[in-house]
Write a protein that holds these residues in place. Structure first.
Motif, PDB file in Angstrom:
ATOM      1  N   GLY A 371       0.755  -1.009   0.036  1.00 30.43           N
ATOM      2  CA  GLY A 371       0.063   0.008   0.192  1.00 30.43           C
ATOM      3  C   GLY A 371       0.971   1.245  -0.077  1.00 30.43           C
ATOM      4  O   GLY A 371       2.052   1.204  -0.403  1.00 30.43           O
ATOM      5  N   GLU A 372       0.302   2.409   0.433  1.00 29.65           N
ATOM      6  CA  GLU A 372       1.094   3.636   0.360  1.00 29.65           C
ATOM      7  C   GLU A 372       2.243   3.628   1.220  1.00 29.65           C
ATOM      8  O   GLU A 372       3.319   4.384   1.034  1.00 29.65           O
ATOM      9  CB  GLU A 372       0.006   4.672   0.948  1.00 29.65           C
ATOM     10  CG  GLU A 372      -1.105   5.122  -0.041  1.00 29.65           C
ATOM     11  CD  GLU A 372      -2.162   5.853   0.793  1.00 29.65           C
ATOM     12  OE1 GLU A 372      -1.878   6.566   1.779  1.00 29.65           O
ATOM     13  OE2 GLU A 372      -3.258   5.881   0.319  1.00 29.65           O
ATOM     14  N   ASP A 373       1.959   2.839   2.618  1.00 26.56           N
ATOM     15  CA  ASP A 373       3.320   3.007   3.535  1.00 26.56           C
ATOM     16  C   ASP A 373       4.492   1.898   2.874  1.00 26.56           C
ATOM     17  O   ASP A 373       5.212   1.848   3.780  1.00 26.56           O
ATOM     18  CB  ASP A 373       2.639   2.744   5.113  1.00 26.56           C
ATOM     19  CG  ASP A 373       1.522   1.295   4.913  1.00 26.56           C
ATOM     20  OD1 ASP A 373       1.798   0.750   3.981  1.00 26.56           O
ATOM     21  OD2 ASP A 373       1.106   1.313   5.757  1.00 26.56           O
ATOM     22  N   GLY A 374       4.010   1.215   1.967  1.00 25.51           N
ATOM     23  CA  GLY A 374       4.999   0.334   1.339  1.00 25.51           C
ATOM     24  C   GLY A 374       4.985  -0.930   1.989  1.00 25.51           C
ATOM     25  O   GLY A 374       5.842  -1.815   1.768  1.00 25.51           O
ATOM     26  N   PHE A 375       3.985  -1.497   2.423  1.00 32.34           N
ATOM     27  CA  PHE A 375       3.958  -2.708   3.184  1.00 32.34           C
ATOM     28  C   PHE A 375       2.822  -3.622   2.832  1.00 32.34           C
ATOM     29  O   PHE A 375       1.748  -3.087   2.553  1.00 32.34           O
ATOM     30  CB  PHE A 375       3.628  -2.655   4.901  1.00 32.34           C
ATOM     31  CG  PHE A 375       4.327  -1.649   5.605  1.00 32.34           C
ATOM     32  CD1 PHE A 375       5.911  -1.873   5.417  1.00 32.34           C
ATOM     33  CD2 PHE A 375       4.041  -0.688   6.421  1.00 32.34           C
ATOM     34  CE1 PHE A 375       6.693  -1.198   6.225  1.00 32.34           C
ATOM     35  CE2 PHE A 375       4.780   0.079   7.021  1.00 32.34           C
ATOM     36  CZ  PHE A 375       6.252  -0.265   6.990  1.00 32.34           C
ATOM     37  N   ILE A 412       9.666  -0.909  13.690  1.00 31.84           N
ATOM     38  CA  ILE A 412       8.684  -0.705  14.661  1.00 31.84           C
ATOM     39  C   ILE A 412       7.223  -0.367  14.053  1.00 31.84           C
ATOM     40  O   ILE A 412       6.128  -0.960  14.290  1.00 31.84           O
ATOM     41  CB  ILE A 412       8.856   0.271  15.676  1.00 31.84           C
ATOM     42  CG1 ILE A 412       9.911  -0.408  16.633  1.00 31.84           C
ATOM     43  CG2 ILE A 412       7.600   0.648  16.597  1.00 31.84           C
ATOM     44  CD1 ILE A 412      10.489   0.370  17.694  1.00 31.84           C
ATOM     45  N   THR A 413       7.359   0.655  12.974  1.00 29.94           N
ATOM     46  CA  THR A 413       6.343   0.861  12.176  1.00 29.94           C
ATOM     47  C   THR A 413       5.512  -0.204  11.406  1.00 29.94           C
ATOM     48  O   THR A 413       4.398  -0.117  11.544  1.00 29.94           O
ATOM     49  CB  THR A 413       6.749   2.153  11.104  1.00 29.94           C
ATOM     50  OG1 THR A 413       7.521   3.291  11.887  1.00 29.94           O
ATOM     51  CG2 THR A 413       5.359   3.042  10.582  1.00 29.94           C
ATOM     52  N   GLU A 414       6.378  -1.049  10.739  1.00 25.83           N
ATOM     53  CA  GLU A 414       5.895  -2.340  10.020  1.00 25.83           C
ATOM     54  C   GLU A 414       5.398  -3.051  10.922  1.00 25.83           C
ATOM     55  O   GLU A 414       4.175  -3.657  10.568  1.00 25.83           O
ATOM     56  CB  GLU A 414       7.286  -2.908   9.234  1.00 25.83           C
ATOM     57  CG  GLU A 414       6.734  -4.079   8.614  1.00 25.83           C
ATOM     58  CD  GLU A 414       7.910  -4.777   8.018  1.00 25.83           C
ATOM     59  OE1 GLU A 414       7.808  -5.722   7.535  1.00 25.83           O
ATOM     60  OE2 GLU A 414       9.148  -4.247   8.042  1.00 25.83           O
ATOM     61  N   LEU A 415       5.939  -3.343  12.158  1.00 21.09           N
ATOM     62  CA  LEU A 415       5.389  -4.545  13.077  1.00 21.09           C
ATOM     63  C   LEU A 415       3.901  -3.867  13.640  1.00 21.09           C
ATOM     64  O   LEU A 415       3.026  -4.541  13.568  1.00 21.09           O
ATOM     65  CB  LEU A 415       6.190  -4.488  14.390  1.00 21.09           C
ATOM     66  CG  LEU A 415       7.496  -5.358  13.899  1.00 21.09           C
ATOM     67  CD1 LEU A 415       8.536  -5.479  15.095  1.00 21.09           C
ATOM     68  CD2 LEU A 415       7.177  -6.796  13.642  1.00 21.09           C
ATOM     69  N   LYS A 416       3.964  -2.346  13.880  1.00 24.48           N
ATOM     70  CA  LYS A 416       2.515  -2.027  14.274  1.00 24.48           C
ATOM     71  C   LYS A 416       1.588  -2.179  13.233  1.00 24.48           C
ATOM     72  O   LYS A 416       0.435  -2.258  13.528  1.00 24.48           O
ATOM     73  CB  LYS A 416       2.717  -0.808  14.798  1.00 24.48           C
ATOM     74  CG  LYS A 416       3.523  -0.517  16.205  1.00 24.48           C
ATOM     75  CD  LYS A 416       3.243   0.889  17.045  1.00 24.48           C
ATOM     76  CE  LYS A 416       3.916   1.903  16.402  1.00 24.48           C
ATOM     77  NZ  LYS A 416       3.970   3.003  17.435  1.00 24.48           N
ATOM     78  N   ALA A 417       2.186  -1.729  11.954  1.00 23.44           N
ATOM     79  CA  ALA A 417       0.933  -1.868  10.787  1.00 23.44           C
ATOM     80  C   ALA A 417       0.412  -3.136  10.726  1.00 23.44           C
ATOM     81  O   ALA A 417      -0.642  -3.541  10.550  1.00 23.44           O
ATOM     82  CB  ALA A 417       1.717  -1.394   9.444  1.00 23.44           C
ATOM     83  N   HIS A 418       1.369  -4.379  10.890  1.00 19.06           N
ATOM     84  CA  HIS A 418       0.748  -5.687  10.722  1.00 19.06           C
ATOM     85  C   HIS A 418       0.035  -6.105  11.846  1.00 19.06           C
ATOM     86  O   HIS A 418      -1.081  -6.720  11.659  1.00 19.06           O
ATOM     87  CB  HIS A 418       2.247  -6.335  10.719  1.00 19.06           C
ATOM     88  CG  HIS A 418       2.633  -6.737   9.369  1.00 19.06           C
ATOM     89  ND1 HIS A 418       2.194  -7.714   8.321  1.00 19.06           N
ATOM     90  CD2 HIS A 418       3.777  -6.162   8.658  1.00 19.06           C
ATOM     91  CE1 HIS A 418       2.570  -7.677   7.325  1.00 19.06           C
ATOM     92  NE2 HIS A 418       3.733  -6.484   7.153  1.00 19.06           N
TER      93      HIS A 418
END
Length: 946
Positions: A371-375, A412-418
């Motif tokens: 998506g927009e955030d790259g994940f 951390i941003t990736e883990l929280k997004a997941h």
């Protein structure tokens, strides 16, 4: 009501035994112990034989912790009704409760003579085995008790009277303890072994155990091989297969020319055979239509590990560990056990292959479009579990730890997004179920903790608390969130939120011993005395009921013939009695009661007597101390070099034991001081005083020198400055106690009480040197206390440049200061009791001589100065506490701007703020309790006059 009903009955029937006992139970449960006991004894002396009275008395005595009185009841009943099977069996069980094994043996045989049933006979046999286990003299066990038990069973075997599996189990147990492994093997393999059916593969397991003890490696190997062909997923047999294989290779065992290899079938003696065997098992699984089993694939990795240890080149034939692990992940990556299975074998990968391994695994994880955030996110829970497993493995490989600060924040941003994305899969989950994506949240908290420990930026710690609080709001039953929150709050010095967290864990039974340390380590040290007392009670209640409960388990084991379990229950009980945590909680609880209550509600002397502390006796089993703490209760995916080592465990136990020794000696010294008490005239000062209890000065001297030695050891330990892993054991209070100066100040104050005792014996006239010495000690104790107070100065919680920082060590130091004030107060109180009579006899002499010109003795002036100075220091401390309370109350956390740079949403900021509020209110609570206690002590100081 029960008591009233019993009274009504007793008015009509004065001699109704059962009514009396039921009334006694009522009295006991309303706290009237003595009345209940005397009423019960009235009935017991009449030696009743009706079942109701006997059962009721049994219940009462058990509740009163007097199981030994039950044996007397049934001994009398059996004499009066010698042929009652029921009374005889009750007598046997009563002996079992108190561990009278010899009498149990006799009672079992007496029962068997009245009613010749097998179980009664074997009760008697088991009692012989228990005499052997509990015998101090191992020789006696091996030459008398066990052989006699063996002969008794052999008699039944010859007469073909063996009926039940339990009887065969007991026979096996006796032979095993006698070291007669060959005979034990014959029993298991023979017709008797056919009765061993209650457990899966019970016969095979017992055979394997004997083969290993007899070092019959060919049999061991052949049996494992045979069992693995039947069940290729049984891990224990893979281990015994590999063990036996390498033993055979080391001994260069060769197969006989003719006949069978061994009784169990063909034996495998070469690495090539083992490799083929494991590969065949794997290929078999690959061909299966249904879901494959994990055992064969893990056995392949285990074999590679063992061959590497031996420097054996054949490992190449099994394949490349990287490919094997990728293959394993392909088959089992959507199972939560995948991470624990593979973590053990990650060391097989060389460092340069680690990123490559992670990338290979990443290719096997089906994620949607970025998506927009790259994940990109998983489409279902299986894909989520695979992605989570890759994250866990990359942490275990050290790849997360190797990232720089920016990289970690991005992670951390990736883990929280997941985590947030995964919550949609658990919308229908019950409150008691965990969310599928919980582990992402936990890992994000771990990465925040990494950043905090590396950079010292406390903001990371607040964010970590916020993440966990959010996780708990979606998954209120997640024990790992609670445990980590508990640890972080304690590290921050906030004990208030921890009590609710721990009680919501709903720890059961033995967990009070294994994880109770997380709570009790910080309970007393953070100034929340009421909560500390409650948390000690949590643990103590379990330890005290353990005594009663274990004897019930033992009785059930006799009833159902589970003889193998009886020694286990007894070992369990011993292990709990020798628990380090039990000794710590018991000691801390008594000290806590003294510091908060002694001389406030009861005098120090009465408090000590109520607790039953005996200064001369040390009831802690120092030589057999067991560390039952579960130090790996918090989930960790850290690489091997960051994990808890055996050395850490050893050092932690050593540190905790020395701290316990300091606390235990302090407690016994305070008890000695209380019982030195208001001693009678000098001529019989070492005899008992008017209360019939006294302590000799020599006891006090001995304890003081032991304390000095212990403090020297403690100083050596703290010099090492051992750093434990963050998720490992919390460090003990030893370092703070020494650096605050409280231990030495308390020790010298208690030393002063001895010098005062000497003055009492010498009198005022011939003691000018002694008086000067005492006055110097008075002055030095005030100086030490003043210095301790200066170490408490500073803000516990403050806002600097929009950041919130904590200094929990100030709170711990303040608690030690308050404890030291209590000790000095008791010494001052003892000093007053010594100086008062000396002063009054001096005044009488003055009156006789009508001489008012002689100067006041130095020590009396010194004492008044001393109490005045102590009051001064306590007043300063109270002002300091008041100031702290005021600045804490004035702190407006709402004004704190939680930095946007950490990409926190509004909602996440809310959780972080909530955590900050909890810490602030906990600090306030601690300061209020410390302030209240100091005020009480200040009032007592003012009332000290001579």
């Amino acid at each position: 009501m029960a008591i009233q009903q019993a009274d009504k009955l007793l008015k009509k029937h004065k001699d109704l035994h059962c009514a009396k006992v039921l009334k006694a139970i009522g009295l006991q449960r309303t706290g009237k112990q003595d009345e209940a006991f005397s009423l019960a004894q009235e009935v017991a002396t009449l030696e009743p034989t009706d079942d109701n009275s006997l059962q009721a008395l049994t219940i009462l005595y058990r509740e009163m912790h007097h199981p030994e009185l039950v044996t007397k009841l049934y001994e009398a009943a059996v004499k009066k009704v010698p042929l009652s099977e029921e009374y005889h069996s009750h007598l046997f069980m009563a002996y079992a409760r108190v561990g009278e094994y010899k009498k149990m043996q006799q009672a079992g045989m007496a029962l068997y003579k009245i009613v010749p049933k097998n179980p009664y006979y074997f009760w008697s046999v088991m009692s012989l085995v228990m005499q052997a286990i509990s015998a101090q003299d191992e020789k006696l066990a091996q030459t008398m008790f066990l052989p006699l038990a063996e002969r008794m069973v052999e008699k039944m075997v010859k007469e073909e009277k063996i009926e039940a599996e339990a009887e065969v189990q007991l026979y096996f147990m006796i032979l095993e303890r006698l070291g007669k492994c060959v005979e034990a093997l014959d029993v298991v393999r023979g017709p008797l072994g056919e009765k061993l059916t209650s457990e899966l593969r019970s016969r095979e397991n017992k055979c394997m155990m004997m083969y290993q003890r007899l070092q019959l490696w060919p049999e061991c190997n052949a049996l494992s091989y045979k069992l693995l062909l039947k069940n290729p997923d049984d891990w224990q047999f893979y281990l015994s297969y590999f063990d036996s294989l390498f033993h055979l290779m080391d001994k260069s065992w060769s197969q006989p020319e003719e006949g069978e290899h061994c009784v169990e079938g063909p034996v495998q003696t070469t690495v090539a055979e083992a490799v083929k065997f494991v590969v065949d098992r794997m290929e078999e699984q690959d061909k299966k239509e249904s879901r494959p089993l994990r055992g064969p694939y893990l056995a392949c990795l285990e074999l590679i590990h063992r061959l590497r240890q031996r420097g054996c080149p054949d490992e190449k034939e099994l394949g490349d560990p990287l490919e094997l692990m990728v293959q394993f992940f392909g088959k089992f990556g959507d199972k939560p056990c995948c991470i624990t299975d593979l973590k053990i074998y990650l060391h097989l990968l060389p460092p340069e292959q680690r990123s490559q391994f992670k990338n290979h695994l990443g290719e096997l994880v089906p994620l949607g479009e970025a998506g927009e955030d790259g994940f990109g996110f998983p489409g279902d829970t299986k894909a989520l579990q695979r992605h989570l497993c890759v994250c866990q493995l990359s942490r275990a490989l050290g790849l997360q730890h190797a990232l720089d600060t920016e990289g970690k924040l991005r992670l951390i941003t990736e883990l929280k997004a997941h985590y947030h994305y995964g919550l949609q899969f658990g919308k229908s989950c019950l409150k008691t179920e965990l969310q599928f994506s919980d582990m992402y949240c936990l890992m994000a908290a771990h990465v925040y903790i990494d950043l905090w420990t590396e950079t010292g930026d406390e903001n990371m710690l607040w964010q970590s608390l916020g993440v966990l609080e959010e996780g708990l709001s979606f998954s209120p039953s997640n024990a790992q969130f609670k445990l980590l929150l508990l640890l972080l709050f304690c590290r921050l010095g906030a004990f208030q939120p921890v009590v609710d967290l721990y009680s919501s864990l709903d720890a059961k039974h033995v967990q009070h011993d294994t994880i109770g340390y997380l709570l009790t380590r910080y309970a007393g040290s953070l100034g929340q005395f009421a909560a500390a007392s409650q948390s000690c009670n949590f643990s103590l209640r379990f330890f005290h009921s353990n005594q009663k409960d274990t004897s019930e388990y033992i009785i059930q084991a006799y009833k159902y013939g589970a003889f193998e379990k009886i020694p286990e229950f007894i070992a369990f009980r011993t292990r709990l009695n020798q628990s380090l945590h039990f000794a710590q909680v018991r000691t801390e609880r008594m000290l806590l009661d003294l510091y908060t209550e002694a001389d406030v509600t009861l005098s120090l002397e009465e408090s000590v007597k109520a607790m039953g502390v005996c200064p001369e006796e040390d009831d802690i089993p120092w030589d057999n101390m067991r560390d039952n703490r579960d130090l790996t209760v918090l989930v960790s995916w850290d690489p091997k070099d960051r994990e808890l080592t055996e050395e850490h465990r050893r050092l932690s136990l050593e540190e905790e034991s020395v701290w316990l020794k300091v606390r235990s000696l302090t407690l016994r010294l305070l008890a000695s001081l209380a019982l030195l008490g208001h001693a009678p005239s000098p001529r019989n000062s070492d005899k008992t005083n008017e209360n019939g209890i006294s302590v000799k000065s020599s006891t006090l001297q001995t304890l003081l020198s032991q304390l000095d030695q212990t403090l020297e050891t403690a100083a050596q330990i703290t010099e090492k400055q051992t750093q434990y892993p963050f998720l490992g054991p919390p460090s003990s209070r030893l370092a703070t106690a020494l650096s605050s100066g409280s231990c030495h100040c308390q020790a010298s104050a208690l030393q002063l009480s001895l010098t005062l005792r000497e003055l009492e014996t010498t009198g005022l006239d011939d003691s000018s040197e002694l008086q000067t010495q005492i006055c110097n000690a008075f002055k030095s104790s005030v100086a030490q206390l003043q210095e301790m107070l200066s170490r408490c100065k500073g803000e516990v919680l403050e806002m600097k440049d929009g950041r919130l920082t904590t200094r929990p060590s100030l709170l711990e130091t303040l608690v030690f200061f308050v404890e030291t004030v209590c000790v000095l107060l008791w010494v001052a109180s003892y000093s007053a009791s010594v100086l008062r009579p000396l002063k009054s006899s001096l005044q009488k002499k003055k009156k006789k001589k009508k001489d008012s010109s002689t100067a006041m003795p130095v020590v009396l002036c010194g004492f008044q100065e001393w109490t005045g100075s102590l009051q001064g220091v306590v007043t300063q401390a109270l002002d300091h506490v008041k100031g702290q309370e005021a600045s804490l109350t004035a702190l407006k956390l709402a004004a704190l701007t939680l930095e946007e740079g950490y990409s926190q949403t509004q909602e996440e900021c809310g959780f972080t703020r909530a955590a900050m509020d909890k810490v602030q209110s906990s600090y306030l609570g601690s300061l209020q309790e410390l302030g209240d206690l100091l005020r009480k002590r200040a009032d007592l100081l003012k009332s000290l006059k001579i």
